[in-house]
Design a protein around this motif. Structure first.
Motif, PDB file in Angstrom:
ATOM      1  N   GLY A  79      -0.041   6.281 -10.284  1.00 22.05           N
ATOM      2  CA  GLY A  79      -0.323   5.843 -11.570  1.00 22.05           C
ATOM      3  C   GLY A  79      -0.856   4.309 -11.623  1.00 22.05           C
ATOM      4  O   GLY A  79      -1.802   4.204 -11.154  1.00 22.05           O
ATOM      5  N   LEU A  80      -0.231   3.696 -12.475  1.00 21.83           N
ATOM      6  CA  LEU A  80      -0.644   2.188 -12.718  1.00 21.83           C
ATOM      7  C   LEU A  80      -0.675   1.494 -11.460  1.00 21.83           C
ATOM      8  O   LEU A  80      -1.625   0.803 -11.122  1.00 21.83           O
ATOM      9  N   TRP A  81       0.246   1.757 -10.392  1.00 23.66           N
ATOM     10  CA  TRP A  81       0.191   0.943  -9.135  1.00 23.66           C
ATOM     11  C   TRP A  81      -1.158   1.142  -8.378  1.00 23.66           C
ATOM     12  O   TRP A  81      -1.645   0.328  -7.593  1.00 23.66           O
ATOM     13  N   VAL A  82      -1.477   2.401  -8.393  1.00 17.33           N
ATOM     14  CA  VAL A  82      -2.687   2.600  -7.646  1.00 17.33           C
ATOM     15  C   VAL A  82      -4.010   1.977  -8.334  1.00 17.33           C
ATOM     16  O   VAL A  82      -4.876   1.363  -7.716  1.00 17.33           O
ATOM     17  N   LYS A  83      -4.151   2.080  -9.694  1.00 21.45           N
ATOM     18  CA  LYS A  83      -5.128   1.415 -10.438  1.00 21.45           C
ATOM     19  C   LYS A  83      -5.007  -0.281 -10.137  1.00 21.45           C
ATOM     20  O   LYS A  83      -6.045  -0.722  -9.968  1.00 21.45           O
ATOM     21  N   LEU A  84      -3.720  -0.655 -10.255  1.00 19.40           N
ATOM     22  CA  LEU A  84      -3.868  -2.129 -10.095  1.00 19.40           C
ATOM     23  C   LEU A  84      -4.184  -2.269  -8.409  1.00 19.40           C
ATOM     24  O   LEU A  84      -4.759  -3.388  -8.145  1.00 19.40           O
ATOM     25  N   GLY A  85      -3.656  -1.702  -7.428  1.00 19.85           N
ATOM     26  CA  GLY A  85      -4.253  -1.877  -6.034  1.00 19.85           C
ATOM     27  C   GLY A  85      -5.773  -1.662  -5.891  1.00 19.85           C
ATOM     28  O   GLY A  85      -6.438  -2.380  -5.145  1.00 19.85           O
ATOM     29  N   GLN A  86      -6.370  -0.854  -6.480  1.00 21.89           N
ATOM     30  CA  GLN A  86      -7.882  -0.721  -6.657  1.00 21.89           C
ATOM     31  C   GLN A  86      -8.522  -2.097  -7.033  1.00 21.89           C
ATOM     32  O   GLN A  86      -9.596  -2.555  -6.538  1.00 21.89           O
ATOM     33  N   PHE A 133       0.604  -1.244   0.131  1.00 25.18           N
ATOM     34  CA  PHE A 133      -0.104  -0.106   0.100  1.00 25.18           C
ATOM     35  C   PHE A 133       0.665   1.078  -0.118  1.00 25.18           C
ATOM     36  O   PHE A 133       0.902   2.080  -0.783  1.00 25.18           O
ATOM     37  N   ASN A 134       1.738   1.285   0.877  1.00 25.47           N
ATOM     38  CA  ASN A 134       2.729   2.279   0.850  1.00 25.47           C
ATOM     39  C   ASN A 134       3.497   2.702  -0.409  1.00 25.47           C
ATOM     40  O   ASN A 134       3.660   3.873  -0.827  1.00 25.47           O
ATOM     41  N   LEU A 135       3.946   1.719  -0.970  1.00 25.75           N
ATOM     42  CA  LEU A 135       4.659   1.972  -2.151  1.00 25.75           C
ATOM     43  C   LEU A 135       3.806   2.517  -3.410  1.00 25.75           C
ATOM     44  O   LEU A 135       4.145   3.058  -4.173  1.00 25.75           O
ATOM     45  N   MET A 136       2.641   1.878  -3.406  1.00 23.53           N
ATOM     46  CA  MET A 136       1.569   2.208  -4.399  1.00 23.53           C
ATOM     47  C   MET A 136       1.066   3.717  -4.287  1.00 23.53           C
ATOM     48  O   MET A 136       1.244   4.306  -5.315  1.00 23.53           O
ATOM     49  N   VAL A 137       0.955   3.946  -3.013  1.00 30.69           N
ATOM     50  CA  VAL A 137       0.667   5.337  -2.882  1.00 30.69           C
ATOM     51  C   VAL A 137       1.912   6.400  -3.273  1.00 30.69           C
ATOM     52  O   VAL A 137       1.526   7.635  -3.818  1.00 30.69           O
ATOM     53  N   GLU A 138       2.852   5.717  -2.977  1.00 32.58           N
ATOM     54  CA  GLU A 138       4.252   6.673  -3.212  1.00 32.58           C
ATOM     55  C   GLU A 138       4.407   6.776  -4.872  1.00 32.58           C
ATOM     56  O   GLU A 138       4.733   8.016  -5.382  1.00 32.58           O
ATOM     57  N   LEU A 139       4.020   5.652  -5.574  1.00 30.76           N
ATOM     58  CA  LEU A 139       4.331   5.555  -7.040  1.00 30.76           C
ATOM     59  C   LEU A 139       3.217   6.232  -7.790  1.00 30.76           C
ATOM     60  O   LEU A 139       3.280   6.611  -8.962  1.00 30.76           O
TER      61      LEU A 139
END
Length: 226
Positions: free
Chosen positions: A63-70, A55-61
């Motif tokens: 873009g795509l990582w937030v979409k993937l996390g969602q 979660f912390n890395l997705m928030v930091e990066l």
């Protein structure tokens, strides 16, 4: 967004992937000598610990990582409950980008500044997401609109992040054949370019209360509030 930053993102992603892999492999070795109640408790803690890392890395990066996390937060059939509950936080609005960046993007895409295009432009975003944010504004003809603006260099970032995600999935499938997420990532690779094209997005919108005003800008979308 220079290549130095792209490589920094890549290093962070692969480092975290290795940390999580080692964490779980170590626990697999340890649980052979434990009773089930203790093993279950340690697995629960490991899931919570690694979900927070992701979660912390997705928030930091972003873009795509937030979409993937969602997306992953909706896959209770695949991920442990700790990941689902923590990654669901990515459904909330993200921190906005600076208004100066929004103005630069508008001028770059449309060839005119916000002052030339709008009578009024609210600096505080109406909503923020993984690849863009939305602002209220008033056109020169006094029509009330909302303006969706892509983040700077988000296309290049997402395409590079897709390569990283694909590499990690391929590595996991090689190291742990029982975990093969390639079909999911392959689908993302097909859909990501379409999500970045706001003209394509406009073609697929059908809300009866919105009239889409398509401009030439690839990363700008304006829609009427009437």
């Amino acid at each position: 967004m220079g290549w130095g930053n792209i490589y920094r993102r890549r290093a962070n992603v692969f480092t975290l992937a290795m940390i999580i892999y080692i964490d779980y492999k170590a626990l697999q070795k340890r649980e052979k000598f434990m009773k089930k109640p203790k093993s279950d408790a340690l697995w629960k803690k490991a899931h919570e610990r690694n979900a927070k890392r992701v979660f912390n890395l997705m928030v930091e990066l972003e873009g795509l990582w937030v979409k993937l996390g969602q997306y992953l937060s909706s896959r209770a059939d695949v991920l442990p409950s700790a990941f689902i509950s923590i990654l669901k936080q990515l459904q909330d609005s993200l921190p906005p980008r600076p208004f100066e960046e929004v103005c630069r993007t508008i001028e770059k895409e449309l060839g005119k500044s916000t002052k030339e295009l709008f009578l009024d432009f609210d600096e505080n975003p109406l909503a923020t997401a993984s690849i863009a944010q939305v602002h209220h504004a008033t056109l020169i003809d006094r029509q009330k609109v909302v303006v969706k603006v892509q983040y700077e260099d988000i296309k290049k970032i997402i395409l590079e992040d897709l390569k990283d995600a694909k590499s990690i999935v391929d590595w996991i499938a090689w190291a742990e054949p029982q975990y093969n997420f390639s079909p999911m990532i392959d689908e993302w690779c097909k859909e990501a370019p379409q999500q970045l094209d706001f003209n394509h997005e406009a073609d697929n919108k059908c809300e009866f209360w919105l009239v889409w005003m398509r401009l030439l800008g690839f990363g700008i979308h304006i829609r009427s509030l009437k």
